[in-house]
Design an enzyme around this catalytic site. Structure first.
Site, PDB file in Angstrom:
ATOM      1  N   LYS A   7      -5.393 -11.229  -7.751  1.00 31.29           N
ATOM      2  CA  LYS A   7      -6.656 -11.871  -7.235  1.00 31.29           C
ATOM      3  C   LYS A   7      -7.648 -10.802  -7.579  1.00 31.29           C
ATOM      4  CE  LYS A   7      -5.810  -9.433  -2.848  1.00 31.29           C
ATOM      5  NZ  LYS A   7      -6.275  -9.126  -1.550  1.00 31.29           N
ATOM      6  N   LYS A  63     -11.673  -5.341  -5.018  1.00 34.12           N
ATOM      7  CA  LYS A  63     -12.500  -4.275  -4.927  1.00 34.12           C
ATOM      8  C   LYS A  63     -12.319  -3.240  -5.803  1.00 34.12           C
ATOM      9  CE  LYS A  63     -14.658  -5.023  -0.442  1.00 34.12           C
ATOM     10  NZ  LYS A  63     -13.292  -4.867   0.547  1.00 34.12           N
ATOM     11  N   LYS A 102       0.851  -1.220   0.016  1.00 35.58           N
ATOM     12  CA  LYS A 102       0.005   0.085  -0.030  1.00 35.58           C
ATOM     13  C   LYS A 102       0.986   1.027  -0.061  1.00 35.58           C
ATOM     14  CE  LYS A 102      -4.337  -2.142   1.960  1.00 35.58           C
ATOM     15  NZ  LYS A 102      -4.793  -2.407   3.046  1.00 35.58           N
TER      16      LYS A 102
END
Ligand code: AMP
Length: 338
Positions: free
Chosen positions: A202, A205, A120
């Site tokens: 993967k 969202k 992140k």
């Protein structure tokens, strides 16, 4: 019984999902499917992690709508607010208190090494805030606030859970045996990772939306996304080794299609006669049959704000009861009871 001795025999379950966007197939098969099964067998706490979402999504314009959506989609998947405590993280203020105490037991070095923190920080170099660094501490606080032992999460959360275990053990060592050790839980032996349709990682969202199947996608979108999934011209000879991107679409078929169909296509692959066009059409239809009823239920609930608020209130009452009890034990154990 001494009031500071917890009852570790009762298995308590805790997990959370961030309200940072539309839920997808990975959330369903990595997490929600287990929630729905577990709510009948255990004392369950499931949470919408709105505080966690602030670490990466400081703009709160869409937060309320996203919280409502996550609630509606979980209920549409079968979560029952009467069985589980299904609540919003910020409605349980004790979370912040326990997070503060745990921060004193968490070391910079171990937090900086967390893979999700490094990812992140790389993705958002202009917003590497302390909340992001201590994300696993907040997650540990959420879990042990209910003295949970089982945490149904996907494979991507393995490291965070190991850290939650570390913080619980450290607290117990320093202040007394208050918390059970939390462990990842999955009904199948392996934790699930639902791959993206383009074989780059993967389903997620917020990233890679064209290669992620969302529970809110309409039928046409689902079929189109699957049609575009990465395949090739098919195996050149019998019993070829299956490339990973083909394994991935088989994995998706295993999630939603009947076993005979999967066997048929596996045999076709081994015979070298598989036609990916037919495979995708079949998978598209099965995926639509799986997602459409969930989408419809979620849409109906999203139009009923009163019911969503009621669900959050029922959940907050249950979660606050458990949190208050734990924090009384925590403050006693720490000697913070003057
Ligand atoms: P998040 O979307 O990061 O809030 O994660 C909510 C839950 O969904 C966590 O338990 C994750 O482990 C799980 N999850 C998210 N994406 C995937 C995926 N692609 N495959 C399996 N589980 C996932």
């Amino acid at each position: 019984m001494d009031k500071t001795i917890p009852n570790f025999d009762k298995k308590i379950v805790m997990s959370g999902i961030r309200p940072t966007g539309f839920l997808h197939l990975g959330n369903y098969f990595g997490a929600i499917r287990n929630y729905v099964k577990m709510q009948d067998e255990y004392e369950c706490y499931f949470m919408v992690a709105d505080l966690h979402s602030l670490t990466t999504h400081p703009d709160t314009k869409e937060l309320k709508q996203n919280v409502y959506r996550v609630i509606a989609e979980n209920i549409a998947c079968g979560l029952d607010p009467e069985k589980a405590a299904f609540y919003c993280q910020s409605h349980v203020r004790e979370t912040a208190e326990l997070y503060l105490y745990l921060n004193m037991l968490a070391y910079m070095g171990e937090l900086e090494k967390t893979v999700t923190f490094k990812d992140k920080a790389r993705q958002n170099p202009e917003n590497i805030n302390a909340g992001l660094l201590t994300y696993p501490v907040l997650q540990a606080a959420d879990i042990i606030l209910h003295r949970a032992s089982y945490v149904p999460v996907g494979k991507d959360q393995e490291q965070h859970l190991e850290m939650a275990r570390t913080f619980a053990i450290r607290f117990n060592y320093r202040y007394g045996n208050v918390f059970p050790e939390p462990h990842a839980f999955n009904y199948n032996a392996a934790l699930v990772k639902v791959p993206s349709l383009d074989n780059t990682g993967k389903m997620s969202k917020s990233e890679n939306q064209a290669a992620t199947l969302y529970l809110a996608d309409d039928d046409d979108t689902i079929r189109k996304k699957i049609k575009k999934a990465l395949t090739d011209g098919g195996p050149k000879e019998k019993n070829s080794v299956m490339p990973d991107y083909i394994e991935n679409i088989f994995l998706l078929m295993e999630l939603v299609s009947p076993q005979e169909k999967i066997e048929k296509y596996k045999n076709d692959f081994n015979d070298g006669t598989i036609r990916y066009g037919d495979f995708k059409e079949d998978l598209g239809n099965d995926m639509v049959n799986f997602i459409a009823p969930i989408r419809q239920k979620a849409t109906d609930l999203l139009n009923d704000e009163k019911r969503i608020k009621e669900i959050m209130e029922i959940g907050a009452a249950k979660a606050n009861k458990s949190a208050n009890e734990t924090m009384r034990i925590v403050r006693d154990a720490m000697g913070m009871n003057y």
